[in-house]
Design a protein around this motif. Structure first.
Motif, short mmCIF file in Angstrom:
data_model
loop_
_atom_site.label_atom_id
_atom_site.label_comp_id
_atom_site.label_asym_id
_atom_site.label_seq_id
_atom_site.Cartn_x
_atom_site.Cartn_y
_atom_site.Cartn_z
N LEU A 136 -35.83 35.77 -5.03
CA LEU A 136 -35.13 36.85 -5.71
C LEU A 136 -34.99 36.58 -7.21
O LEU A 136 -35.14 37.50 -8.03
CB LEU A 136 -33.75 37.07 -5.09
N MET A 137 -34.73 35.33 -7.57
CA MET A 137 -34.61 35.00 -8.99
C MET A 137 -35.95 35.10 -9.70
O MET A 137 -36.03 35.57 -10.84
CB MET A 137 -34.02 33.60 -9.15
N TRP A 178 -36.54 38.63 -10.34
CA TRP A 178 -35.73 39.14 -11.44
C TRP A 178 -36.37 38.80 -12.78
O TRP A 178 -36.41 39.62 -13.69
CB TRP A 178 -34.32 38.56 -11.38
N PHE A 200 -23.85 42.47 -12.79
CA PHE A 200 -24.43 41.51 -11.85
C PHE A 200 -24.82 42.18 -10.54
O PHE A 200 -25.94 41.98 -10.02
CB PHE A 200 -23.45 40.37 -11.57
N LEU A 201 -23.93 43.01 -9.98
CA LEU A 201 -24.22 43.69 -8.72
C LEU A 201 -25.39 44.64 -8.86
O LEU A 201 -26.23 44.75 -7.95
CB LEU A 201 -22.98 44.43 -8.22
N ASN A 212 -27.97 44.48 -11.01
CA ASN A 212 -29.21 43.70 -11.08
C ASN A 212 -29.56 43.10 -9.72
O ASN A 212 -30.74 43.12 -9.31
CB ASN A 212 -29.07 42.58 -12.12
N PHE A 213 -28.57 42.61 -9.02
CA PHE A 213 -28.82 42.00 -7.73
C PHE A 213 -29.34 43.02 -6.71
O PHE A 213 -30.34 42.79 -6.02
CB PHE A 213 -27.54 41.34 -7.21
N VAL A 215 -32.90 43.36 -4.73
CA VAL A 215 -32.93 43.39 -3.26
C VAL A 215 -33.75 44.57 -2.76
O VAL A 215 -34.56 44.44 -1.83
CB VAL A 215 -31.49 43.44 -2.71
N ASN A 240 -37.51 44.01 -3.73
CA ASN A 240 -38.20 42.85 -3.17
C ASN A 240 -39.26 43.24 -2.14
O ASN A 240 -40.42 42.81 -2.25
CB ASN A 240 -37.18 41.88 -2.57
#
Length: 543
Positions: free
Chosen positions: A186-187, A190, A504-505, A507-508, A512, A515
């Motif tokens: 995931l990173m 990103w 943050f949420l 981007n996360f 997700v 992906n």
């Protein structure tokens, strides 16, 4: 004759193959074909298609240019030799195709009146062919100010050059981290997304720099720090690839919202005013203006309606995609007053302005849908009462005014209750369809079109036909609808998240969702590997 033509074609093909056999010749060939296509398209639209009025025949004349621009990428770029150039070249040509298509139906930056680039072929061709949007017509949605642009957005050649250098360096670092096997998947994805936004932003800044230096155009920014997005709507509407966002808005979203391909003259004037004042007319503006012109005898009634700024972006582009936090800042008010030279009458008028403004403001700000006939009927009753009070000049008439105002309010509230009782049922005599449903349909159509376009880009880059990229963009509309509901629910209970947490949420969750549908196909198709190897070859790092 046919033999001579066949020989000429064979010679041209042989020369083309010979030129493309070397790296320098390949680059010269690509740029030569690209600029030739741009010049031909600009001349065709400027000298031929522009002679016709927006509509079927102009769109028909623009259709060959649109098809040629959308289909030209495989002929200009060989994905086996320059895989890293497929996405930007296809993006630039597609944006030009979108502008020509919008021009055919009287929309977009090439069709708006009184723009300085419309009477000059060089500037017209620059706006058509480059991935730029002039600032005069640019609009996005950002809360109560639809034309809000980051104060750090570059405007001068030096600023664009500085931005280009920073984004190029950042993209290089992000690309290196994106292939670092130690990082979690995931990173790494990103960092790949960050690299993509920075590299595309650098390419777009280069074109903006050229437009400012050589054509003197005032260019709006294309990216506005998408990694700082605090919601999906913020990401897609106000930060990511704003040039494409604008074109998808005028080409897909606005026609669906208006229910027509070719805008009427009043719509064109609204687009023009959006570049300066960013305001849109309310439902009853036409009848209000008609009422103003019909009142020729004293006392004259003035009815004005102040509308909320026109939202933008596909998004929201863009009312539907806009979060409740943004839409809550939009307000509507109407003022009803009577002209009089008498001080006492002016005092009574002022009191009634407050009464009318309060009543009608509450009517417009109500979250439920109110039919335009009810609003206009209430306005007429109130204004008639105000004029009666102004003529009589008596304090007793204030009671009649308040009663008339309350009567109009009661009628509209009764209509609201009737509409709630029949929620979900079709209204045969309604002049306007449910605007909320139209917003949802326009937003979904915009993202579906974007999904098809990205599926075409994926095909050009990999030679594979897949549903993944189309699905990724199509699901963004329902995600934003759910997000808007959750934000509204949280606001009603005072559960707003701090901005760093929201960033943050966002981007996360974006990673997700991307992906399996976006970055996954890039990995298993070999697209990312081919691009990275191509970059290494360009910088001389290939083994």
């Amino acid at each position: 004759m046919s033999t001579v033509l066949s020989q000429a074609l064979a010679a041209a093909q042989h020369a083309d193959t010979w030129v493309a056999s070397t790296s320098i010749g390949y680059s010269v060939r690509m740029y030569l074909y690209f600029y030739t296509l741009s010049i031909v398209a600009s001349c065709w639209v400027f000298y031929v298609a522009r002679r016709l009025q927006p509509g079927f025949w102009r769109a028909l004349l623009c259709l060959p240019v649109v098809v040629l621009q959308l289909a030209a990428t495989p002929f200009l770029v060989d994905r086996n030799k320059a895989a890293v150039l497929v996405v930007p070249v296809c993006g630039i040509l597609s944006l030009a195709a979108f502008k020509v298509a919008a021009f055919g139906i009287g929309r977009g930056p090439l069709a708006l009146p009184d723009c300085p680039w419309l009477d000059n072929l060089a500037k017209f061709g620059a706006v058509l062919s480059m991935p730029i949007i002039p600032r005069q017509v640019f609009k996005i949605s950002k809360g109560s100010n639809p034309n809000a642009i980051s104060t750090s957005a570059p405007t001068t050649p030096a600023q664009f050059l500085y931005s280009y250098g920073c984004k190029t360096g950042g993209a290089t670092i992000a690309s290196t981290l994106a292939v670092w096997p130690v990082l979690p998947e995931l990173m790494r994805h990103w960092f790949y997304a960050l690299s993509l936004s920075l590299s595309l932003g650098a390419i777009w800044d280069f074109w903006c720099l050229s437009a400012v230096m050589f054509f003197g155009l005032d260019i709006a920014p294309s990216f506005d720090k998408p990694w700082l997005s605090s919601s999906f709507a913020d990401y897609w509407s106000r930060r990511w690839n704003l040039t494409t966002t604008y074109m998808l808005r005028v080409l897909i979203y606005e026609p669906v919202m208006e229910g027509r391909f070719v805008p009427i003259s009043s719509t064109a004037s609204i687009h023009k005013s959006a570049a300066t004042a960013a305001t849109a007319t309310t439902v009853g503006d036409a009848d209000v203006l008609k009422a103003q012109t019909e009142q020729t005898e004293k006392p004259q009634i003035k009815i004005t309606a102040t509308a909320a700024p026109a939202p933008a972006g596909p998004e929201d582009e863009s009312d539907a995609e806009q979060s409740p936090r943004d839409s809550s800042s939009h307000s509507h008010s109407s003022i009803c007053s009577c002209d009089s030279s008498n001080d006492a009458k002016q005092l009574a008028d002022q009191e009634q302005e407050d009464l009318c403004s309060k009543d009608v403001s509450g009517l417009f700000s109500d979250s439920k849908i109110v039919r335009s006939e009810d609003v206009k009927g209430g306005l007429r009753r109130q204004c008639a009462a105000v004029c009666t009070a102004s003529n009589s000049g008596s304090s007793a008439s204030l009671t009649g005014i308040a009663a008339a105002s309350q009567s109009g309010k009661d009628v509209t509230q009764q209509q609201q209750r009737e509409q709630q009782a029949t929620a979900g049922a079709a209204v045969p005599n309604a002049k306007r369809p449910n605007r909320l449903l139209r917003r949802i349909a326009a937003l979904q159509a915009t993202f579906a079109f974007s999904g098809l376009w990205h599926a075409l880009i994926f095909y050009y880059a990999t030679g594979l036909v897949t549903y993944h990229w189309f699905t990724f963009f199509t699901v963004q509309a329902p995600i934003m609808a759910v997000e808007a509901i959750l934000i509204k629910w949280a606001q009603s209970r005072g559960l707003l998240l701090p901005k760093p947490v929201a960033i943050f949420l966002t981007n996360f969750l974006l990673i997700v969702v991307a992906n399996p549908l976006f970055f996954g196909p890039c990995d298993w198709s070999g697209m990312c590997t081919a691009m990275m190897n191509n970059v290494k070859e360009m910088f001389g790092f290939a083994q």
